[in-house]
Design a protein around this motif. Structure first.
Motif: not given
Length: 161
Positions: A46-51
């Motif tokens: 359920g988590v959204s992230a940017r890398l």
């Protein structure tokens, strides 16, 4: 190059070989890893992230990404120096991984994507610029291991000399 450094200065630096982005993390602020030799990224359900991963030195890199159910990752890999990078992505149900590859120097980038859950989505957009004796390789293998998952890819480039 200074402009890129200025942009990345506002990102959270990845300082170890393992990055776990969980529900209690502030995933709104993007992460940056510069010249990682080995990095495992895990994005919780359920988590959204940017890398963003930046290769500034001629090294070999091994990256692995695990997206749990309903997780999303915007992953950008930028090659500013000759590097050899192998990335493995494993995706659970309803996860989304959007990868962008930019090769501005000789580089070999290899991606293996395993879509292991229904309605998992993967996309890869690539851009390369090769001059003179430079070479750019983007190798992509996507395995649709279950029904009802999707992927797309588009790579464009300019080679001269």
């Amino acid at each position: 190059m200074a402009a890129l450094t200025d942009i990345l200065s506002g990102f959270r630096s990845v300082g170890s070989e393992r990055l776990r982005i969980g529900e209690d993390s502030d995933a709104v602020q993007p992460f940056v890893a510069v010249d990682p030799a080995k990095l495992r990224v895990e994005v919780a359900a359920g988590v959204s992230a940017r890398l963003v991963v930046v290769h500034k030195k001629p090294v070999a890199a091994a990256l692995s990404v695990l997206l749990e159910q309903d997780a999303a990752l915007q992953f950008t890999e930028i090659f500013l120096a000759e590097a050899f990078a192998e990335t493995t992505v494993m995706q659970a149900a309803r996860s989304r991984c959007c990868m962008t590859v930019v090769q501005l120097a000789s580089a070999n980038a290899s991606y293996r994507v395993d879509l292991d859950g229904a309605h998992a989505e993967s996309s890869l957009g690539g851009l390369f610029l090769a001059a003179g004796e430079e070479h750019c390789v983007i190798d992509l293998h996507t395995a649709h291991n279950v029904p009802d998952c999707s992927s797309d890819s588009l790579v464009k480039g300019i080679a001269g000399g």
